[in-house]
Write an enzyme that holds these catalytic residues in place. Structure first.
Site, PDB file in Angstrom:
ATOM      1  N   ASP A   1      49.699  49.405  30.274  1.00 38.64           N
ATOM      2  CA  ASP A   1      48.424  49.589  29.602  1.00 38.64           C
ATOM      3  C   ASP A   1      48.774  50.343  28.656  1.00 38.64           C
ATOM      4  O   ASP A   1      48.489  52.140  29.610  1.00 38.64           O
ATOM      5  CB  ASP A   1      46.732  48.958  29.804  1.00 38.64           C
ATOM      6  CG  ASP A   1      47.245  48.137  30.903  1.00 38.64           C
ATOM      7  OD1 ASP A   1      47.311  47.051  30.813  1.00 38.64           O
ATOM      8  OD2 ASP A   1      46.201  47.954  31.849  1.00 38.64           O
TER       9      ASP A   1
ATOM     10  N   ASP B   1      54.275  52.609  32.315  1.00 34.12           N
ATOM     11  CA  ASP B   1      53.166  52.967  32.680  1.00 34.12           C
ATOM     12  C   ASP B   1      53.182  51.358  31.544  1.00 34.12           C
ATOM     13  O   ASP B   1      53.532  50.701  30.857  1.00 34.12           O
ATOM     14  CB  ASP B   1      51.638  53.650  32.442  1.00 34.12           C
ATOM     15  CG  ASP B   1      50.570  52.719  32.123  1.00 34.12           C
ATOM     16  OD1 ASP B   1      50.139  52.537  33.625  1.00 34.12           O
ATOM     17  OD2 ASP B   1      49.583  53.165  31.248  1.00 34.12           O
TER      18      ASP B   1
END
Length: 247
Positions: A16, A14
């Site tokens: 953020d 991922d």
């Protein structure tokens, strides 16, 4: 060395909150947008203004999800129904997509003003994964993924990018559905059991668990280790560099 099962041949990260310190930017942008909207709505109805909580509301309703899904989810939690609108709606439109566009304007302003910082431990770990010959993908719901990676100096560290633009183009449901992570594994020519997922969002951990991946690593940046485990994380760490010592 990498703290991964022997069968793992690739890593799906991922963006953020895992690779970059942009989760706090997104939380602040959601708060600014929703507070402005809710304050105006409260004034019109002459009722008390209840602000968006940048920790609890962010984690429960918007973190890790596509922008429209997050907008819709939070509004539903407050009993607010708005027209759906379309992706072409301007930020001024009081629609689900309009509010999402409003939030994105705020995020871009913050990124251009403050820049993007990569987590040092994440940078070290991704480079080690590359040097070990493992395949690497970024899997993010953000439509600004390419710009954020470039701003953080990480754009050359990944073989594949599955972001909000790709998800919209290929009609992939967002997290907590596993589809974007499955697309990342497929693009790396890996079976799910051959890939590890790295996530800080509850919805993202749930997606990794649902996809049957070889390892789901929960990255706890905000003190939600128990919740990450409850949503399906096999391992919970505070920083990716901890995996260098994990056996």
């Amino acid at each position: 060395m990498l703290g991964l099962p022997d069968e793992v041949r690739g890593c799906l990260f991922d963006l953020d909150g895992v690779l970059t310190r942009t989760a706090t930017i997104h939380a602040a942008a959601w708060k600014e947008m929703f507070d402005d909207y809710l304050r105006g709505r409260a004034e019109q109805a002459d009722v008390a203004f209840l602000p968006f909580d940048a920790v609890q509301d962010y984690d429960a309703y918007v973190d890790g999800k596509p922008r429209a899904d997050g907008t819709r989810s939070f509004l539903e939690s407050r009993g607010v129904e708005l027209p759906e609108g379309t992706a072409a709606d301007p930020p001024e439109a009081d629609t689900v997509y309009g509010l999402g566009a409003r939030k994105n304007e705020i995020v871009l302003r913050m990124i251009h003003r403050d820049g993007v910082e990569a987590y040092i431990g994440s940078m070290r770990y991704v480079r080690a994964v590359r040097d070990a010959g493992l395949a690497r993908a970024v899997v993010s719901s953000s439509t600004n993924c390419r710009d954020v990676l470039a701003a953080a100096g990480m754009q050359d560290l990944f073989d594949v990018r599955i972001d909000g633009i790709v998800a919209e183009r290929d009609h992939l449901p967002g997290k907590p559905a596993p589809d974007t992570y499955l697309a990342g594994a497929s693009a790396l020519e890996l079976e799910p059991a051959e890939a590890a997922v790295f996530e800080d969002a509850l919805a993202g951990v749930e997606a990794g668990h649902a996809g049957g991946f070889g390892l789901v690593v929960g990255v706890d940046r905000v003190g939600q280790a128990d919740a990450l485990r409850a949503h399906g994380a096999d391992v919970v760490i505070a920083d990716l560099a901890e995996l260098f010592d994990h056996r």
